[in-house]
Design an enzyme around this catalytic site. Structure first.
Site, PDB file in Angstrom:
ATOM      1  N   PRO A 108       0.637  -0.843  -0.124  1.00 39.84           N
ATOM      2  CA  PRO A 108      -0.097  -0.189   0.203  1.00 39.84           C
ATOM      3  C   PRO A 108       0.392   1.117  -0.158  1.00 39.84           C
ATOM      4  O   PRO A 108       0.260   1.490  -0.504  1.00 39.84           O
ATOM      5  CB  PRO A 108      -0.880   0.141   1.361  1.00 39.84           C
ATOM      6  N   GLY A 112       9.816   4.298  -3.467  1.00 40.03           N
ATOM      7  CA  GLY A 112      10.360   4.521  -4.091  1.00 40.03           C
ATOM      8  C   GLY A 112      11.363   3.845  -4.931  1.00 40.03           C
ATOM      9  O   GLY A 112      12.304   3.231  -5.479  1.00 40.03           O
ATOM     10  N   LEU A 113      10.593   2.207  -5.090  1.00 45.10           N
ATOM     11  CA  LEU A 113      11.467   0.488  -4.499  1.00 45.10           C
ATOM     12  C   LEU A 113      11.168  -0.128  -5.986  1.00 45.10           C
ATOM     13  O   LEU A 113      11.104  -0.973  -6.198  1.00 45.10           O
ATOM     14  CB  LEU A 113      11.378  -0.107  -3.162  1.00 45.10           C
ATOM     15  N   SER A 115       7.602   0.591  -7.974  1.00 49.48           N
ATOM     16  CA  SER A 115       6.739  -1.030  -8.206  1.00 49.48           C
ATOM     17  C   SER A 115       5.960  -0.832  -9.596  1.00 49.48           C
ATOM     18  O   SER A 115       5.797  -1.634 -10.090  1.00 49.48           O
ATOM     19  CB  SER A 115       5.103   0.304  -7.022  1.00 49.48           C
ATOM     20  N   SER A 116       6.399   0.757  -9.777  1.00 46.85           N
ATOM     21  CA  SER A 116       5.520   0.469 -11.386  1.00 46.85           C
ATOM     22  C   SER A 116       6.415   0.053 -12.644  1.00 46.85           C
ATOM     23  O   SER A 116       5.544  -1.067 -13.322  1.00 46.85           O
ATOM     24  CB  SER A 116       5.930   2.048 -12.473  1.00 46.85           C
ATOM     25  N   ALA A 118       7.397  -2.921 -11.872  1.00 46.58           N
ATOM     26  CA  ALA A 118       7.393  -4.407 -10.737  1.00 46.58           C
ATOM     27  C   ALA A 118       5.794  -4.821 -11.471  1.00 46.58           C
ATOM     28  O   ALA A 118       6.080  -6.047 -12.575  1.00 46.58           O
ATOM     29  CB  ALA A 118       8.254  -4.833  -9.554  1.00 46.58           C
ATOM     30  N   ASP A 160      15.414  -0.597 -13.645  1.00 45.89           N
ATOM     31  CA  ASP A 160      14.573  -1.409 -12.558  1.00 45.89           C
ATOM     32  C   ASP A 160      13.221  -2.672 -12.749  1.00 45.89           C
ATOM     33  O   ASP A 160      12.851  -3.687 -12.365  1.00 45.89           O
ATOM     34  CB  ASP A 160      13.325  -0.455 -11.887  1.00 45.89           C
TER      35      ASP A 160
HETATM   36  O1  PMV Z   1      14.576   6.591  -8.750  1.00 47.13           O
HETATM   37  P1  PMV Z   1      14.202   5.482  -8.514  1.00 47.13           P
HETATM   38  O2  PMV Z   1      15.330   4.770  -7.551  1.00 47.13           O
HETATM   39  O3  PMV Z   1      13.804   4.639 -10.250  1.00 47.13           O
HETATM   40  O4  PMV Z   1      15.969   5.345  -9.450  1.00 47.13           O
HETATM   41  C1  PMV Z   1      16.414   6.745 -11.040  1.00 47.13           C
HETATM   42  C2  PMV Z   1      17.672   6.165 -11.500  1.00 47.13           C
HETATM   43  C3  PMV Z   1      18.122   6.802 -11.990  1.00 47.13           C
HETATM   44  O5  PMV Z   1      19.143   6.584 -12.982  1.00 47.13           O
HETATM   45  C4  PMV Z   1      18.641   8.112 -11.963  1.00 47.13           C
HETATM   46  C5  PMV Z   1      17.556   6.618 -13.947  1.00 47.13           C
HETATM   47  C6  PMV Z   1      17.608   5.451 -14.164  1.00 47.13           C
HETATM   48  O6  PMV Z   1      16.654   5.036 -14.920  1.00 47.13           O
HETATM   49  O7  PMV Z   1      18.233   5.126 -14.208  1.00 47.13           O
END
Ligand code: PMV
Length: 335
Positions: A108, A112-113, A115-116, A118, A160
């Site tokens: 919930p 900033g880990l 989620s989108s 994943a 990510d």
């Molecule tokens: O803010 P976060 O955790 O989504 O990380 C962004 C990391 C950057 O290198 C700034 C951007 C990217 O897509 O690699």
């Protein structure tokens, strides 16, 4: 009717943020905060998308199969954009010919880990299984990365997405030019959440502006970050966590010169080092979200307490130390 649930992990950027956008490598580890997507055929010409944890109203977003023929249509809602983008991308390559219902589920709270990305990856994996498309991990990565780029106006390295697909800890180069799975070691980390959401795109823009104004200087910094990433990769493989932590401090000091480490990050980072951590740095674009400390078992309780205290001084909120395992497994079918 057959129901498929897929789950994908979140991520923690370890080394190399920002520089990775400009072609340098980074290190990332998957975090065991799992995002789910459940899909079921519905025998209609419509796709119903429900993202309970993201929506602001109670509505379910419905899109017609025929609208998928026109990929330039805007996304129906911001909350469903990543799922819509995943569905569109998949439809372009693999015509499904039958509607389905999708429900996503995740933590919930947003830390900033990742989620989108994943959720995007879990959606593609669930539909892959539902329609027996037999995609391999690389195909899932490519589809999910294009989907994420289409929502984020072409911005993002995809680190990510790679963490969500492959899991573990990765050495990664933008676009998946290199995705190397690192040994499955126990990373001695503490993750601290600042309690403040940061806008990744605005920090990417900020660093892009710095680079426009000082191209040679910033590229030198990026070169040095790339060097740190190679070094940290080696230290991870050798299990030399003291040096790994010290390298994190050096990477952090460069990020500070980019002016992306405000007090909400600086305070827990300094507190962690003061309490005996080998190193500590921000993770991701900067401005907020998460930081991490590299710490030996003896110092863990003290460092956790120091991070909690440093963050509570600002937000007076819940605990700051997040108890998620790292090196988590990548996307998988749950049922
Ligand atoms: O803010 P976060 O955790 O989504 O990380 C962004 C990391 C950057 O290198 C700034 C951007 C990217 O897509 O690699």
């Amino acid at each position: 009717m057959m129901t498929v649930t897929a789950s994908a992990p979140g991520k923690l950027m370890l080394f190399g943020e920002h520089a990775v956008v400009y072609g340098k490598p980074c290190l990332v580890t998957a975090v065991d905060i799992r995002y789910m997507c459940t899909a079921q055929r519905n025998g209609t010409d419509f796709i119903n998308i429900d993202t309970p944890e993201l929506r602001t109203s109670k509505e379910i977003t419905t899109i017609s199969m025929s609208s998928l023929e026109n990929p330039s249509l805007p996304f129906r809602t911001q909350a469903t954009a990543f799922v819509e983008a995943a569905v569109r991308g998949l439809y372009e390559k693999h015509d499904f010919r039958e509607g389905f219902d999708i429900t996503t589920e995740g933590a919930p709270k947003q830390y900033g880990l990742g989620s989108s990305s994943a959720i995007t990856v879990a959606t593609i994996a669930a539909l892959d299984e539902l329609f027996s498309l037999n995609l391999n991990k690389r195909e899932i990565f490519d589809l999910a990365y294009s989907a994420v780029l289409s929502v984020q106006n072409g911005k993002g390295s995809g680190f990510d997405v790679a963490a969500a697909v492959y899991g573990g800890s990765l050495y990664y180069v933008i676009g998946g030019k290199e995705i190397e799975t690192l040994p499955d070691v126990d990373l001695p980390l503490i993750i601290g959440y600042t309690g403040e959401k940061a806008s990744t795109t605005s920090y990417i823009r900020h660093v892009a502006e710095l680079r426009e104004n000082h191209p040679k200087r910033i590229d030198r910094f990026f070169d040095f970050i790339a060097y740190l990433v190679e070094d940290a990769r080696e230290m991870l493989i050798q299990g030399d966590w003291k040096t790994f932590g010290e390298l994190a401090n050096v990477n952090q000091s460069i990020l500070e010169t980019f002016d992306i480490s405000p007090p909400q990050l600086q305070n827990p980072i300094l507190a962690a080092r003061g309490a005996g951590a080998w190193g500590a740095k921000l993770s991701g674009a900067g401005g907020g979200d998460c930081m991490f400390a590299v710490v030996d078992e003896d110092h863990r309780p003290k460092v956790e307490a120091a991070i909690n205290e440093a963050i509570q001084q600002r937000t007076l909120e819940e605990v700051a130390v997040l108890d998620f395992a790292v090196n988590a497994s990548g996307v998988r079918i749950e049922s």
